[in-house]
Design an enzyme around this catalytic site. Structure first.
Site, PDB file in Angstrom:
ATOM      1  CG  HIS A  24      22.847 -10.238  31.781  1.00  0.00           C
ATOM      2  ND1 HIS A  24      22.173  -9.649  32.824  1.00  0.00           N
ATOM      3  CD2 HIS A  24      22.240 -11.446  31.579  1.00  0.00           C
ATOM      4  CE1 HIS A  24      21.213 -10.456  33.256  1.00  0.00           C
ATOM      5  NE2 HIS A  24      21.228 -11.553  32.509  1.00  0.00           N
ATOM      6  CG  ASP A  39      15.749 -12.443  30.772  1.00  0.00           C
ATOM      7  OD1 ASP A  39      15.933 -13.073  29.714  1.00  0.00           O
ATOM      8  OD2 ASP A  39      16.234 -12.790  31.880  1.00  0.00           O
ATOM      9  CG  HIS A  76      18.339 -13.827  34.742  1.00  0.00           C
ATOM     10  ND1 HIS A  76      17.726 -14.677  33.839  1.00  0.00           N
ATOM     11  CD2 HIS A  76      18.957 -14.615  35.652  1.00  0.00           C
ATOM     12  CE1 HIS A  76      17.972 -15.935  34.201  1.00  0.00           C
ATOM     13  NE2 HIS A  76      18.711 -15.928  35.302  1.00  0.00           N
ATOM     14  CG  ASP A 131      14.744 -16.096  31.719  1.00  0.00           C
ATOM     15  OD1 ASP A 131      13.947 -15.162  31.551  1.00  0.00           O
ATOM     16  OD2 ASP A 131      15.973 -15.929  31.788  1.00  0.00           O
TER      17      ASP A 131
END
Length: 437
Positions: free
Chosen positions: A112, A151, A153, A240
């Site tokens: 991120h 991931d 996200h 995740d």
């Protein structure tokens, strides 16, 4: 004795002395059970698999990628330097042909973190994969790189750093941004005006399980990867998507992750997110490691796995099938899908970026030179709650002489401009990093 088909280096950095807070998902014991699992399963007894210590990334390694305001030291800890150094160690093993593949199981994560850094967002301060990629290019020149981010996200930081780079293919598979942080990662986000089609976003419905996820990999990711023909494939291996993860809503399994790894065939995998530290990470990391090494992973299974309970609905599969029919066009027939503002010879982006972990709001104006000979140099005016207006100037590794000269001229002018608190130049052509203050 088991033997790896692909020699594999595993780099562990659990960062047992670093956390965002004592009760935060990104805390000290996150990789404790993975480390135990690897020992108990005898992973390092398999011929061809070895364990390595991480290196420590230097401030220059980080400043080669990021405009850190006010400084690298102000936005990182020693653990961030070692986590990035773990990824660099993985790259070194592969480049030096000591190992065919490498898996950096390190934390803190990084995907991120964008080009400008004022603090932490999405648990990330600096972008581990980007620091590794630019370290590779510092040694090897402008190699073609594919980064596949798995991931849960959206990898908005990596997307931002390579938004204008036609030689980096960035593909992110993630839970639909309408239902999860950071709320981005839609098909219309497909790269800057000089790199259209080099960013591919694949938003998947919540509760997607193995069949749907792997359908997207085989129907979208693989054809694009095969056509792009990267020199190096990197997997941002967030875990995740697992059905037991406490902060997401997907239904992927350890077997699914292992098969995904087998399909991608990455040279280097780097751990990102994943917060089911007992129920998922030990099994997912084990499955990924065995798949990377080309060792049978069919026995890897979570104790509580109930495939029928987590199987996705047919409507989810139908939705992903439609994505497979249309999303490859983003790469094979790229078109500008978002309006681009112009100021004379520059493309302009105006953005407000929230750092959720640190509670910072950054406002920035990015201007990219529309150069007919190269991807163009860019400069970013950036200000936040913590740091007054500052300037970052970046010349890409493909930059032409004219772009280098124009960037130099702006850097010299900005040095005398007291309206900027900090000024940084990253010149990837002449391998220079300069700070005015």
């Amino acid at each position: 004795m088991l033997r790896a088909s692909h020699s594999l280096g595993v780099i562990f950095f659990p960062a047992y002395d670093w956390s965002i807070s004592p009760t935060h998902p990104e805390r000290e014991e996150r990789l404790l059970y993975t480390q135990d699992q690897f020992r108990e399963e005898g992973v390092f007894d398999i011929e061809g698999i070895g364990e390595y210590r991480p290196l420590v990334a230097s401030p220059e390694d980080i400043a080669r990628v990021h405009f850190c305001f006010p400084s690298v030291e102000a936005v990182t800890t020693h653990s961030h330097h070692i986590s990035a150094g773990g990824a660099i160690r993985a790259a070194g093993l592969v480049l030096d042909k000591e190992r065919e593949r490498a898996f950096a199981i390190v934390r803190p994560p990084g995907h991120h973190a964008m080009r400008c850094v004022h603090g932490s967002r999405g648990f990330c301060n600096i972008n581990i994969e980007a620091i590794m990629v630019e370290w590779i290019r510092e040694r090897m020149g402008n190699v073609r790189v594919a980064i596949v981010d798995t991931d849960c996200h959206h990898g908005d930081g990596t997307q931002d750093i390579y938004w204008h780079d036609p030689d980096t293919l960035f593909i992110s598979l993630h839970q639909d941004g309408r239902t999860l942080y950071p709320g981005t990662g839609f098909p219309a986000e497909c790269g800057g005006p000089k790199a259209l089609g080099r960013t591919i976003n694949i938003p998947l419905p919540p509760r997607t399980s193995d069949a749907g996820y792997l359908m997207a990999v085989e129907g979208i990711v693989k054809p694009i990867l095969d056509h792009f023909k990267p020199d190096i494939i990197i997997n941002s291996a967030g875990q995740d998507n697992h059905y037991s993860d406490p902060i997401t809503n997907m239904n992927f399994t350890a077997q699914g992750y292992a098969r995904l790894t087998e399909l991608l065939g990455p040279h280097i995998a780097v751990l990102e997110g994943g917060y089911a530290i007992k129920g998922a990470l030990p099994y997912v990391n084990l499955g990924i490691a065995l798949a990377l090494a080309g060792v049978d992973y069919s026995a890897v299974r979570e104790p509580d796995l109930d495939p029928e309970r987590i199987r996705e609905h047919q409507s989810t599969l139908d939705y992903i099938k439609a994505l497979c029919d249309h999303l490859p066009q983003v790469y094979f027939e790229p078109t500008q899908r978002e309006e681009v503002e112009r100021e004379g010879r520059f493309f302009v982006r105006r953005r407000s970026i929230f750092y959720d972990t640190d509670g910072i709001t950054e406002n920035q104006i990015e201007r990219l030179r529309d150069c007919p000979y190269c991807p163009g140099w860019l400069h970013v005016e950036s200000a936040s709650d913590r740091v007054p207006k500052s300037l970052g100037i970046h010349v890409p590794i493909q930059g032409c002489d004219n772009c280098v000269d124009e960037a130099d001229a702006l850097f010299r002018k900005a040095q005398a401009d007291s309206s900027f608190a900090h000024v940084q130049l990253i010149d990837r052509v002449r391998k220079r990093i300069r700070h005015a203050r």
